[in-house]
Scaffold this active site. Structure first.
Site, PDB file in Angstrom:
ATOM      1  N   CYS A 114      58.783  50.604  13.530  1.00  0.00           N
ATOM      2  CA  CYS A 114      58.059  51.835  13.872  1.00  0.00           C
ATOM      3  C   CYS A 114      58.009  52.791  12.666  1.00  0.00           C
ATOM      4  O   CYS A 114      59.011  52.986  11.978  1.00  0.00           O
ATOM      5  CB  CYS A 114      58.745  52.516  15.056  1.00  0.00           C
ATOM      6  N   CYS A 172      62.560  59.060  13.975  1.00  0.00           N
ATOM      7  CA  CYS A 172      63.485  59.549  15.015  1.00  0.00           C
ATOM      8  C   CYS A 172      64.906  59.089  14.644  1.00  0.00           C
ATOM      9  O   CYS A 172      65.177  57.879  14.617  1.00  0.00           O
ATOM     10  CB  CYS A 172      63.086  58.989  16.375  1.00  0.00           C
ATOM     11  N   CYS A 223      66.965  56.347  16.497  1.00  0.00           N
ATOM     12  CA  CYS A 223      66.303  55.145  16.997  1.00  0.00           C
ATOM     13  C   CYS A 223      66.482  53.895  16.136  1.00  0.00           C
ATOM     14  O   CYS A 223      66.140  53.873  14.952  1.00  0.00           O
ATOM     15  CB  CYS A 223      64.813  55.419  17.187  1.00  0.00           C
ATOM     16  N   CYS A 261      59.271  49.141  33.274  1.00  0.00           N
ATOM     17  CA  CYS A 261      58.793  50.024  32.209  1.00  0.00           C
ATOM     18  C   CYS A 261      58.675  49.266  30.885  1.00  0.00           C
ATOM     19  O   CYS A 261      59.646  48.681  30.414  1.00  0.00           O
ATOM     20  CB  CYS A 261      59.755  51.198  32.062  1.00  0.00           C
ATOM     21  N   CYS A 298      55.427  51.354  34.530  1.00  0.00           N
ATOM     22  CA  CYS A 298      55.588  52.507  33.655  1.00  0.00           C
ATOM     23  C   CYS A 298      55.416  52.021  32.217  1.00  0.00           C
ATOM     24  O   CYS A 298      55.699  50.861  31.921  1.00  0.00           O
ATOM     25  CB  CYS A 298      56.995  53.074  33.866  1.00  0.00           C
ATOM     26  N   CYS A 346      57.188  61.064  33.377  1.00  0.00           N
ATOM     27  CA  CYS A 346      58.618  60.815  33.179  1.00  0.00           C
ATOM     28  C   CYS A 346      58.972  61.402  31.820  1.00  0.00           C
ATOM     29  O   CYS A 346      58.479  60.930  30.792  1.00  0.00           O
ATOM     30  CB  CYS A 346      58.881  59.310  33.212  1.00  0.00           C
ATOM     31  N   ARG A 359      67.286  60.559  36.110  1.00  0.00           N
ATOM     32  CA  ARG A 359      67.744  59.210  35.765  1.00  0.00           C
ATOM     33  C   ARG A 359      68.939  59.213  34.814  1.00  0.00           C
ATOM     34  O   ARG A 359      68.885  59.787  33.733  1.00  0.00           O
ATOM     35  CB  ARG A 359      66.597  58.405  35.145  1.00  0.00           C
TER      36      ARG A 359
END
Ligand code: SAM
Ligand code: DTB
Ligand code: SF4
Length: 333
Positions: free
Chosen positions: A60, A64, A67, A104, A136, A196, A268
């Site tokens: 990616c 972040c 991550c 998801c 999702c 979400c 969650r």
């Protein structure tokens, strides 16, 4: 006069002071208060069971700092191009057989692009939806048009986390802005997809940052239908690899405050369960958590498997929530 979400009785005008008063209550008092709200607004004893699948892993371009999938960090994650429809449907069937009702799909993308991969994801959404699972996706930023296409394909919910407070955001991610995040959430909402959105604790943020993030979430025009509270899973190779682990009490405080502010939202208990005991998780359920990710992997990191969770549900007398159960409570009628 208090500002309510029309006809729902839910408040979207919480002040920072009010949230602070809740957040800093003695923890046992906070749990009791959240449990009362939970009892009033939610089917107690019912927990939504969701399963994640990373359909495109690693590489990616974003930065972040938590991550494992950011290309710039050397985390040893298995980089993988988009999975095939068949691989996804097989995983969805496994999730369904394991008792999961929401599936998801996550992609390590900065944003959705209008290309062949997006068309493939739309087919995956269609396929999983036809299996009777709530579908999702979490694919990064989406524009209005892309959100509509996802909705047409049968997407039920879209996950896009705020992650932290606006003030702390730049310390964690520099390749996109908080407003970018909020825009995507708005695009998803406009397309009529269930929202979400939550965050992560343990990034090195202050309590004030946590409170501010909860403030942003609970003062959106409409509360997200689901709010994931993640504990940082520190991954070797990321800038946050040496962050101290968050304690269960910090999770409980976040969950309970979220429950009180957003009574009808599914809260969650997300990343971080792998290293929590059943007793610790019970405290989180007591504080108002009513959704978990199950299956041995989150996106790239370990998670308790179906059998472990099944045993926990039996022990605690919890029941899995049925799919497509009305979430219209957050929608103005
Ligand atoms: N690329 C998309 C995006 O950023 O929106 C979707 C996938 S991204 C991995 C989804 C969410 O996973 C992030 O927003 C973050 O909240 C959470 N996450 C990622 N790594 C994590 C970690 N190490 N610990 C806890 N949560 C994490
Ligand atoms: C969310 O809030 N947590 C999930 C899901 N939404 C996409 C992701 C957690 C990822 C944890 C790190 C990993 O497994 O890569
Ligand atoms: Fe990419 Fe999402 Fe990971 Fe950020 S959180 S690096 S956008 S996969």
């Amino acid at each position: 006069m208090m500002q309510n979400e029309q006809n729902t009785g839910l408040r979207t005008d919480w002040t920072l002071e009010e949230i602070k008063d809740i957040y800093y209550k003695p923890v046992l008092e906070l749990i009791v208060e959240a449990a009362n709200v939970h009892k009033q607004y939610q089917a107690t004893g019912e927990v939504q069971v969701c399963t994640l699948l990373s359909v495109k892993t690693g590489g990616c371009p974003e930065d972040c700092s938590y991550c494992p999938q950011a290309a710039r960090f050397h985390t040893g994650v298995d980089v993988h191009k988009l999975l095939s429809q068949e691989q996804v449907l097989t995983a969805a069937q496994r999730a369904k057989d394991g008792g999961s009702t929401r599936f998801c799909m996550g992609a390590a993308w900065r944003e959705v692009r209008d290309n062949r991969d997006f068309d493939k994801v739309l087919d995956m959404v269609k396929g999983v939806n036809e299996m009777g699972l709530e579908v999702c996706c979490t694919l990064g930023m989406v524009n209005e048009y892309q959100a509509e296409k996802l909705k047409e394909a049968g997407l039920y919910a879209y996950n896009h986390n705020l992650d932290t407070s606006e003030e702390n955001y730049n310390n964690i991610i520099t390749t996109r802005t908080y407003d970018d995040r909020l825009d995507t959430i708005e695009n998803v909402r406009k397309a009529g997809i269930s929202v979400c959105s939550g965050g992560i604790i343990g990034l090195g943020e202050t309590d004030e940052d946590r409170i501010k993030m909860l403030h942003t979430l609970s003062t959106l025009v409409q509360h997200p239908e689901s709010v994931p509270v993640n504990a940082l899973v520190p991954v070797k190779g990321t800038p946050l690899q040496n962050q101290p682990l968050v304690s269960v009490w910090e999770m409980v405080r976040m969950i309970a405050t979220a429950r009180i502010l957003m009574p009808k939202t599914m809260v969650r208990l997300s990343a971080g369960r792998e290293r929590m005991s059943v007793t610790e998780q019970s405290l989180c359920f007591l504080a108002g958590a009513n959704s978990i990710f199950t299956g041995e992997k989150l996106l790239t990191t370990p998670n308790p498997d179906f059998d472990q969770d099944k045993a926990m549900f039996e022990l605690l007398g919890l029941n899995p929530r049925k799919s497509f159960k009305e979430e219209t409570q957050n929608v103005c009628s």
